[in-house]
Scaffold this motif. Sequence first.
Motif, PDB file in Angstrom:
ATOM      1  N   GLY A 247      -3.536   2.874 -14.011  1.00  0.00           N
ATOM      2  CA  GLY A 247      -4.086   4.223 -13.543  1.00  0.00           C
ATOM      3  C   GLY A 247      -4.874   4.294 -12.341  1.00  0.00           C
ATOM      4  N   PHE A 248      -3.804   3.690 -11.731  1.00  0.00           N
ATOM      5  CA  PHE A 248      -4.535   4.914  -9.928  1.00  0.00           C
ATOM      6  C   PHE A 248      -3.813   5.373 -10.119  1.00  0.00           C
ATOM      7  N   ARG A 249      -3.949   6.595  -8.734  1.00  0.00           N
ATOM      8  CA  ARG A 249      -3.277   7.238  -7.843  1.00  0.00           C
ATOM      9  C   ARG A 249      -3.074   6.936  -6.815  1.00  0.00           C
ATOM     10  N   HIS A 250      -1.511   7.624  -6.582  1.00  0.00           N
ATOM     11  CA  HIS A 250      -0.793   7.507  -4.978  1.00  0.00           C
ATOM     12  C   HIS A 250      -0.778   8.194  -4.220  1.00  0.00           C
ATOM     13  N   LYS A 251      -0.559   8.611  -2.998  1.00  0.00           N
ATOM     14  CA  LYS A 251      -0.128   9.584  -1.903  1.00  0.00           C
ATOM     15  C   LYS A 251       0.837   8.635  -0.789  1.00  0.00           C
ATOM     16  N   ARG A 252       1.609   9.177  -1.261  1.00  0.00           N
ATOM     17  CA  ARG A 252       2.709   8.990  -0.136  1.00  0.00           C
ATOM     18  C   ARG A 252       3.179   9.930   1.251  1.00  0.00           C
ATOM     19  N   GLY A 253       2.432   8.456   2.293  1.00  0.00           N
ATOM     20  CA  GLY A 253       2.601   8.761   3.783  1.00  0.00           C
ATOM     21  C   GLY A 253       3.563   8.618   4.247  1.00  0.00           C
ATOM     22  N   VAL A 254       3.629   8.924   5.877  1.00  0.00           N
ATOM     23  CA  VAL A 254       5.139   8.629   6.484  1.00  0.00           C
ATOM     24  C   VAL A 254       5.781   7.413   5.868  1.00  0.00           C
ATOM     25  N   PHE A 255       4.798   6.321   6.246  1.00  0.00           N
ATOM     26  CA  PHE A 255       5.672   5.234   6.160  1.00  0.00           C
ATOM     27  C   PHE A 255       4.541   4.578   5.098  1.00  0.00           C
ATOM     28  N   ASN A 256       3.482   4.394   4.839  1.00  0.00           N
ATOM     29  CA  ASN A 256       2.878   3.616   3.792  1.00  0.00           C
ATOM     30  C   ASN A 256       2.843   4.755   2.466  1.00  0.00           C
ATOM     31  N   LEU A 257       2.590   4.011   1.691  1.00  0.00           N
ATOM     32  CA  LEU A 257       2.373   4.617   0.189  1.00  0.00           C
ATOM     33  C   LEU A 257       0.870   4.346  -0.417  1.00  0.00           C
TER      34      LEU A 257
ATOM     35  N   ALA B 124      -5.813   0.646  -1.353  1.00  0.00           N
ATOM     36  CA  ALA B 124      -4.889  -0.232  -0.521  1.00  0.00           C
ATOM     37  C   ALA B 124      -4.061   0.309  -0.636  1.00  0.00           C
ATOM     38  N   GLY B 125      -2.573  -0.463   0.505  1.00  0.00           N
ATOM     39  CA  GLY B 125      -2.016   0.504   1.325  1.00  0.00           C
ATOM     40  C   GLY B 125      -0.701  -0.095   1.260  1.00  0.00           C
ATOM     41  N   VAL B 126       0.606   0.358   1.078  1.00  0.00           N
ATOM     42  CA  VAL B 126       1.734  -1.165   0.909  1.00  0.00           C
ATOM     43  C   VAL B 126       2.978  -0.375   2.317  1.00  0.00           C
ATOM     44  N   ASN B 127       3.358  -0.892   3.039  1.00  0.00           N
ATOM     45  CA  ASN B 127       4.796  -0.543   4.088  1.00  0.00           C
ATOM     46  C   ASN B 127       5.943   0.375   3.129  1.00  0.00           C
TER      47      ASN B 127
END
Length: 101
Positions: free
Chosen positions: A18-28, A38-41
């Motif tokens: 049930g969460f949304r995510h956004k993809r960054g340059v290095f992290n999600l 939260a974030g993960v590389n």
Amino acid sequence: MTDYITTEDFIREVEELGFRHKRGVFNLYIKDNGRPIAGVNLYQPLQLDTCYDNLNYKNPTHLSLYELINRYARTPLDERVIKRRRQPTVNENNRGKNDEK
């Protein structure tokens, strides 16, 4: 038995929780109700970030998310991608006489 997870499966399971995510340059980055929790590389193993006030350890869904993030962070980089089988190609110039129509 390994407990590795691909990036595609990780994102799918985050969405199933049930969460949304956004993809960054290095992290999600993972958000709950529009707030980061939260974030993960994506390119370095064992790098995760849960230093957000919005992550609630008493929330069972947040605990499930933490376990999922931890599982993904422990996955080696070469196991994070789906290994596709190469399809054999047929070179028209190398066909034998028996292969002709």
